[in-house]
Motif scaffolding. Structure first.
Motif, PDB file in Angstrom:
ATOM      1  N   GLY A  78      13.290  65.176  12.045  1.00 23.41           N
ATOM      2  CA  GLY A  78      12.142  64.273  12.083  1.00 23.41           C
ATOM      3  C   GLY A  78      11.716  63.829  10.700  1.00 23.41           C
ATOM      4  N   SER A  79      10.469  64.098  10.354  1.00 23.48           N
ATOM      5  CA  SER A  79       9.935  63.643   9.072  1.00 23.48           C
ATOM      6  C   SER A  79      10.563  64.368   7.880  1.00 23.48           C
ATOM      7  N   GLN A  80      11.251  65.481   8.127  1.00 22.39           N
ATOM      8  CA  GLN A  80      11.906  66.213   7.039  1.00 22.39           C
ATOM      9  C   GLN A  80      13.292  65.666   6.736  1.00 22.39           C
ATOM     10  N   GLY A  81      13.784  64.741   7.539  1.00 17.98           N
ATOM     11  CA  GLY A  81      15.079  64.119   7.292  1.00 17.98           C
ATOM     12  C   GLY A  81      16.237  64.833   7.958  1.00 17.98           C
ATOM     13  N   THR A  82      17.433  64.529   7.488  1.00 23.09           N
ATOM     14  CA  THR A  82      18.670  65.082   8.030  1.00 23.09           C
ATOM     15  C   THR A  82      19.189  66.138   7.067  1.00 23.09           C
ATOM     16  N   VAL A  83      19.539  67.316   7.616  1.00 27.69           N
ATOM     17  CA  VAL A  83      19.935  68.460   6.800  1.00 27.69           C
ATOM     18  C   VAL A  83      21.267  69.006   7.301  1.00 27.69           C
ATOM     19  N   ARG A  84      22.120  69.430   6.382  1.00 24.68           N
ATOM     20  CA  ARG A  84      23.386  70.095   6.715  1.00 24.68           C
ATOM     21  C   ARG A  84      23.025  71.434   7.318  1.00 24.68           C
ATOM     22  N   SER A  85      23.500  71.687   8.530  1.00 20.20           N
ATOM     23  CA  SER A  85      23.150  72.925   9.222  1.00 20.20           C
ATOM     24  C   SER A  85      23.990  74.092   8.718  1.00 20.20           C
ATOM     25  N   GLN A  86      23.716  75.261   9.264  1.00 17.02           N
ATOM     26  CA  GLN A  86      24.451  76.471   8.887  1.00 17.02           C
ATOM     27  C   GLN A  86      25.765  76.585   9.624  1.00 17.02           C
ATOM     28  N   TYR A  87      26.087  75.634  10.487  1.00 13.44           N
ATOM     29  CA  TYR A  87      27.305  75.687  11.280  1.00 13.44           C
ATOM     30  C   TYR A  87      28.382  74.796  10.697  1.00 13.44           C
ATOM     31  N   GLY A  88      29.626  75.183  10.895  1.00 13.42           N
ATOM     32  CA  GLY A  88      30.768  74.401  10.457  1.00 13.42           C
ATOM     33  C   GLY A  88      31.611  73.994  11.636  1.00 13.42           C
ATOM     34  N   LEU A  89      32.700  73.327  11.373  1.00 15.56           N
ATOM     35  CA  LEU A  89      33.606  72.866  12.408  1.00 15.56           C
ATOM     36  C   LEU A  89      34.763  73.827  12.570  1.00 15.56           C
ATOM     37  N   VAL A  90      35.292  73.904  13.770  1.00 18.64           N
ATOM     38  CA  VAL A  90      36.471  74.714  14.023  1.00 18.64           C
ATOM     39  C   VAL A  90      37.676  73.978  13.445  1.00 18.64           C
ATOM     40  N   PRO A  91      38.490  74.625  12.604  1.00 18.68           N
ATOM     41  CA  PRO A  91      39.649  73.940  12.034  1.00 18.68           C
ATOM     42  C   PRO A  91      40.642  73.507  13.106  1.00 18.68           C
ATOM     43  N   ALA A  92      41.297  72.414  12.857  1.00 19.98           N
ATOM     44  CA  ALA A  92      42.356  71.901  13.726  1.00 19.98           C
ATOM     45  C   ALA A  92      43.485  71.435  12.824  1.00 19.98           C
ATOM     46  N   ALA A  93      44.606  71.103  13.409  1.00 24.41           N
ATOM     47  CA  ALA A  93      45.729  70.599  12.617  1.00 24.41           C
ATOM     48  C   ALA A  93      45.281  69.329  11.904  1.00 24.41           C
ATOM     49  N   ALA A  94      45.513  69.281  10.633  1.00 25.89           N
ATOM     50  CA  ALA A  94      45.060  68.139   9.835  1.00 25.89           C
ATOM     51  C   ALA A  94      45.944  66.926  10.062  1.00 25.89           C
ATOM     52  N   GLY A  95      45.310  65.799  10.220  1.00 25.46           N
ATOM     53  CA  GLY A  95      46.018  64.530  10.336  1.00 25.46           C
ATOM     54  C   GLY A  95      46.160  63.923   8.954  1.00 25.46           C
ATOM     55  N   PRO A  96      46.440  62.610   8.876  1.00 25.54           N
ATOM     56  CA  PRO A  96      46.548  61.953   7.573  1.00 25.54           C
ATOM     57  C   PRO A  96      45.285  62.181   6.750  1.00 25.54           C
ATOM     58  N   ALA A  97      45.451  62.617   5.543  1.00 23.92           N
ATOM     59  CA  ALA A  97      44.368  62.923   4.613  1.00 23.92           C
ATOM     60  C   ALA A  97      43.429  63.988   5.163  1.00 23.92           C
ATOM     61  N   GLY A  98      43.852  64.689   6.226  1.00 25.67           N
ATOM     62  CA  GLY A  98      43.034  65.748   6.786  1.00 25.67           C
ATOM     63  C   GLY A  98      41.825  65.284   7.554  1.00 25.67           C
ATOM     64  N   LEU A  99      41.743  64.000   7.902  1.00 25.78           N
ATOM     65  CA  LEU A  99      40.527  63.477   8.510  1.00 25.78           C
ATOM     66  C   LEU A  99      40.682  63.025   9.946  1.00 25.78           C
ATOM     67  N   GLU A 100      41.870  62.786  10.428  1.00 23.10           N
ATOM     68  CA  GLU A 100      42.050  62.303  11.793  1.00 23.10           C
ATOM     69  C   GLU A 100      41.469  63.227  12.853  1.00 23.10           C
ATOM     70  N   PRO A 101      41.426  64.547  12.639  1.00 24.41           N
ATOM     71  CA  PRO A 101      40.872  65.408  13.687  1.00 24.41           C
ATOM     72  C   PRO A 101      39.410  65.131  14.022  1.00 24.41           C
ATOM     73  N   LEU A 102      38.708  64.328  13.210  1.00 24.94           N
ATOM     74  CA  LEU A 102      37.318  64.027  13.527  1.00 24.94           C
ATOM     75  C   LEU A 102      37.162  63.531  14.956  1.00 24.94           C
TER      76      LEU A 102
END
Length: 124
Positions: A78-102
């Motif tokens: 809300g009024s405090q904005g957007t914050v990076r949470s304490q959670y991360g993403l589960v790794p997957a096989a990396a695509g080109p430049a490591g970004l395709e798994p998005l």
């Protein structure tokens, strides 16, 4: 109360690229989190400020933020904005430049009742 780390943005998307601008923004943000430059607690500028900086409509910025917010990687406060949470993403096989798994199974690894389900890990 935990103090949030502010972010300075010096990157700009390139509208001449074949990749849509929202996807460039999403991949850039993901890269910052993946590299550790945006650890848990990192506070992003306001959506209005980011849209102005990237020279895009807020709807384009929201399209870039949506998968990260839905996956719990970013939290809108809300009024405090957007914050990076304490959670991360589960790794997957990396695509080109490591970004395709998005979109190809990284943020949306499974389906549950027609809605995406997410797997998360705590960032240490």
């Amino acid at each position: 109360m935990k103090r949030h780390i502010p972010v300075q943005i010096e990157w700009h998307p390139d509208p001449a690229q074949p990749v849509p601008v929202y996807r460039q923004i999403l991949e850039w943000m993901y890269g910052k989190m993946e590299s550790g430059e945006w650890p848990a607690g990192t506070r992003l500028p306001s959506q209005r400020a980011m849209a102005r900086h990237f020279q895009v409509n807020r709807s384009t910025l929201n399209q870039a933020l949506k998968p990260l917010l839905e996956a719990g990687v970013l939290q809108g406060r809300g009024s405090q904005g957007t914050v990076r949470s304490q959670y991360g993403l589960v790794p997957a096989a990396a695509g080109p430049a490591g970004l395709e798994p998005l979109y190809d199974g990284w943020l949306f690894p499974g389906q549950s009742g027609g809605r995406p389900s997410y797997q998360q890990l705590r960032v240490r």
